[in-house]
Every structure is written in C-alpha cells, then in structure tokens.
Design a protein around this motif. Structure first.
Motif, PDB file in Angstrom:
ATOM      1  N   LEU A 124     -20.582 -32.645  19.194  1.00 41.64           N
ATOM      2  CA  LEU A 124     -21.841 -32.506  19.920  1.00 41.64           C
ATOM      3  C   LEU A 124     -22.779 -31.602  19.137  1.00 41.64           C
ATOM      4  O   LEU A 124     -22.343 -30.586  18.582  1.00 41.64           O
ATOM      5  CB  LEU A 124     -21.612 -31.891  21.305  1.00 41.64           C
ATOM      6  CG  LEU A 124     -20.967 -32.757  22.384  1.00 41.64           C
ATOM      7  CD1 LEU A 124     -20.657 -31.902  23.611  1.00 41.64           C
ATOM      8  CD2 LEU A 124     -21.865 -33.918  22.755  1.00 41.64           C
ATOM      9  N   ILE A 125     -24.063 -31.958  19.120  1.00 42.95           N
ATOM     10  CA  ILE A 125     -25.092 -31.093  18.556  1.00 42.95           C
ATOM     11  C   ILE A 125     -26.180 -30.938  19.611  1.00 42.95           C
ATOM     12  O   ILE A 125     -26.665 -31.943  20.150  1.00 42.95           O
ATOM     13  CB  ILE A 125     -25.691 -31.666  17.260  1.00 42.95           C
ATOM     14  CG1 ILE A 125     -24.589 -31.894  16.225  1.00 42.95           C
ATOM     15  CG2 ILE A 125     -26.753 -30.716  16.700  1.00 42.95           C
ATOM     16  CD1 ILE A 125     -25.086 -32.564  14.949  1.00 42.95           C
ATOM     17  N   MET A 158     -30.288 -43.485  16.536  1.00 38.17           N
ATOM     18  CA  MET A 158     -30.306 -42.105  16.037  1.00 38.17           C
ATOM     19  C   MET A 158     -31.436 -41.958  15.028  1.00 38.17           C
ATOM     20  O   MET A 158     -31.631 -42.838  14.193  1.00 38.17           O
ATOM     21  CB  MET A 158     -28.967 -41.787  15.365  1.00 38.17           C
ATOM     22  CG  MET A 158     -28.835 -40.345  14.871  1.00 38.17           C
ATOM     23  SD  MET A 158     -27.346 -40.135  13.897  1.00 38.17           S
ATOM     24  CE  MET A 158     -26.120 -40.706  15.039  1.00 38.17           C
ATOM     25  N   SER A 159     -32.187 -40.869  15.058  1.00 38.05           N
ATOM     26  CA  SER A 159     -33.311 -40.663  14.156  1.00 38.05           C
ATOM     27  C   SER A 159     -32.825 -40.378  12.749  1.00 38.05           C
ATOM     28  O   SER A 159     -31.684 -39.960  12.521  1.00 38.05           O
ATOM     29  CB  SER A 159     -34.179 -39.501  14.635  1.00 38.05           C
ATOM     30  OG  SER A 159     -33.485 -38.292  14.481  1.00 38.05           O
ATOM     31  N   GLU A 204     -26.229 -38.366  24.261  1.00 34.02           N
ATOM     32  CA  GLU A 204     -27.443 -38.094  23.482  1.00 34.02           C
ATOM     33  C   GLU A 204     -28.683 -38.253  24.358  1.00 34.02           C
ATOM     34  O   GLU A 204     -28.770 -39.183  25.161  1.00 34.02           O
ATOM     35  CB  GLU A 204     -27.520 -39.043  22.288  1.00 34.02           C
ATOM     36  CG  GLU A 204     -26.504 -38.734  21.203  1.00 34.02           C
ATOM     37  CD  GLU A 204     -26.633 -39.665  20.007  1.00 34.02           C
ATOM     38  OE1 GLU A 204     -27.721 -40.261  19.836  1.00 34.02           O
ATOM     39  OE2 GLU A 204     -25.651 -39.795  19.251  1.00 34.02           O
ATOM     40  N   GLY A 205     -29.601 -37.316  24.202  1.00 34.85           N
ATOM     41  CA  GLY A 205     -30.834 -37.336  24.971  1.00 34.85           C
ATOM     42  C   GLY A 205     -30.755 -36.566  26.273  1.00 34.85           C
ATOM     43  O   GLY A 205     -31.782 -36.347  26.927  1.00 34.85           O
ATOM     44  N   ALA A 239     -29.515 -23.383  26.855  1.00 35.25           N
ATOM     45  CA  ALA A 239     -30.126 -24.621  27.335  1.00 35.25           C
ATOM     46  C   ALA A 239     -30.717 -25.406  26.169  1.00 35.25           C
ATOM     47  O   ALA A 239     -31.181 -24.833  25.182  1.00 35.25           O
ATOM     48  CB  ALA A 239     -31.215 -24.299  28.356  1.00 35.25           C
ATOM     49  N   GLY A 240     -30.701 -26.732  26.290  1.00 36.33           N
ATOM     50  CA  GLY A 240     -31.271 -27.548  25.230  1.00 36.33           C
ATOM     51  C   GLY A 240     -31.059 -29.024  25.483  1.00 36.33           C
ATOM     52  O   GLY A 240     -30.693 -29.443  26.581  1.00 36.33           O
ATOM     53  N   LYS A 241     -31.263 -29.811  24.425  1.00 39.33           N
ATOM     54  CA  LYS A 241     -31.144 -31.267  24.499  1.00 39.33           C
ATOM     55  C   LYS A 241     -30.075 -31.739  23.528  1.00 39.33           C
ATOM     56  O   LYS A 241     -30.056 -31.333  22.367  1.00 39.33           O
ATOM     57  CB  LYS A 241     -32.491 -31.914  24.148  1.00 39.33           C
ATOM     58  CG  LYS A 241     -32.489 -33.428  24.198  1.00 39.33           C
ATOM     59  CD  LYS A 241     -33.870 -33.976  23.831  1.00 39.33           C
ATOM     60  CE  LYS A 241     -33.896 -35.498  23.867  1.00 39.33           C
ATOM     61  NZ  LYS A 241     -35.234 -36.027  23.515  1.00 39.33           N
ATOM     62  N   VAL A 242     -29.178 -32.598  24.002  1.00 42.46           N
ATOM     63  CA  VAL A 242     -28.125 -33.156  23.152  1.00 42.46           C
ATOM     64  C   VAL A 242     -28.768 -34.167  22.195  1.00 42.46           C
ATOM     65  O   VAL A 242     -29.372 -35.148  22.631  1.00 42.46           O
ATOM     66  CB  VAL A 242     -27.040 -33.840  24.001  1.00 42.46           C
ATOM     67  CG1 VAL A 242     -25.963 -34.438  23.082  1.00 42.46           C
ATOM     68  CG2 VAL A 242     -26.423 -32.865  24.989  1.00 42.46           C
TER      69      VAL A 242
END
Length: 226
Positions: free
Chosen positions: A161-162, A1-2, A183-184, A144-147
């Motif tokens: 979830l984010i 995780m960043s 994630e991702g 729409a997006g990225k987890v």
C-alpha cells in the motif's frame, strides 16, 4: 494507474532488492543486534546510555522484553540530542559532526503497527523501518490521506500500500497479508488499512517507509515515542 505512480513503484522495486533479511544483516550505525544472554542494562552500559533512553528509543514497555536477534537503537534519533558545544581534546581526534536535522514534515505521524523494531533506517540497505508482529495484526494509516497504490505488483514488497498525504509526502506499507483498502480511497489517521503478513518477506513484519518529495527519510525521526 498514473505514469507518476508507476515510476514511483519502479523505484521502490529497485531499492527493495537491495534490502537484506534483518535476521542476517549486520546492525547499521547507531543500532545493536541483541545477543543471547544480553540484558538491556548491559547493552546500555556498553554504549554509555541509560536504560530509560534505550527503552524510550525502542518503544520497550518492559526493560526485560528484549530478545536475541532484535535490533535496538543505541544512539538517539535524529534531532533528539544536542551536539556538544565544547572543543575536541587535543589528545584525540575531533568527533564526527552530528547528523543534520530532519526535513520539515507538515503532517503528524503515528506508528503504523504495535510490534518491536526489527530493523531501522540507514538510507542505504534499509529505506525504512521493519516492525515485528503476528500474522493478522492490524496495520494502520500513519496519517490521513489517499491510497494511490494497492497491489502485489512489486514482488519484493509483497502486498503493498502507498498512501499520499499531501503533494510532497507518501507513506509505504509492505509485506501485508491482506489489503483492506483500494486505490483512490481516502483513509483517516489510525484507520486499519491492512493485516500484517510475510508476503515478499521471510518472516511476518511490516516494512514502513516515509518519502518526502523525491527523498526517502528515516520515519523514526518523525514518529512519537510510545
């Protein structure tokens, strides 16, 4: 995780601890907690609104479908009404200024769940919307997006979830029963990403937040009427 994601999740934990159970919390400004024996007509008259307006603001398909303990919006969402152009009467104090218009959102949002609204955003005690439902009900991506986060590492949010939609926009989905994405992973608008549950909560519900940059904002100002 960043590191950036870790900092975001830490801030979520701090705000979550300040959010009380909606069944115990007083109704925030602009909302009303339904009492036993209440009808939508009576509530509308009490707050000088129309039944149609209350039904629209609270996504009520049936005006008789309210329940004791339910939180209803009784004032229009931000941006839904126009402030009066007249001057205040000399015999009464000036009314408070209307809320500023919501910040611009570059994406179109849809409701992440179908249930009734339990608790609304007040910017302090509640940083989002609490939506009712049954265990296992679908939770869907609002756009729409990225987890960027899929874990139960933040206790107060349960299975969380984010989703990142662009450089400035995130949506948050908390208290899930089961996470269906990782994630991702890229998700599409309306895609089921989790099932509703009560992880980290005292009842089954979805806690939904919208974050624009460093600000947490009222999702209801950007969601369409049902």
């Amino acid at each position: 995780m960043s590191l950036r994601t870790l900092i975001l999740c830490s801030s979520l934990l701090l705000t979550a601890c300040a959010t009380p159970s909606p069944s115990l919390a007083p109704a925030p400004s602009g909302y009303y907690r339904v009492q036993p024996g209440d009808t939508l007509y009576r509530i509308a008259r009490q707050h000088k609104q129309s039944v149609a307006s209350l039904a629209r603001w609270n996504q009520l398909a049936d005006s008789a479908s309210i329940q004791a303990g339910q939180l209803l919006r009784v004032q229009p969402p931000a941006g839904a009404g126009k402030p009066s152009a007249g001057k205040p009467s000399a015999s009464r104090p000036a009314e408070s200024k209307p809320a500023p218009p919501p910040a611009r959102l570059d994406i179109k949002l849809q409701w992440p769940a179908d249930g009734a609204l339990l608790a609304g955003f007040d910017g302090n005690r509640n940083k989002g919307l609490d939506i009712a439902g049954q265990a296992g009900d679908p939770v869907r991506a609002a756009a729409a997006g990225k987890v960027i986060y899929a874990s139960k590492g933040i206790r107060a949010y349960g299975n969380l979830l984010i989703v990142k939609h662009n450089e400035s926009t995130l949506t948050v989905y908390a208290h899930n029963q089961k996470l269906l994405v990782q994630e991702g992973q890229q998700v599409s608008a309306g895609q089921q990403i989790a099932t509703m549950g009560d992880s980290g909560a005292n009842r089954v519900k979805l806690h939904f937040e919208l974050r624009l940059g460093t600000r947490v904002v009222d999702p209801a100002a950007y969601l369409p009427p049902r």
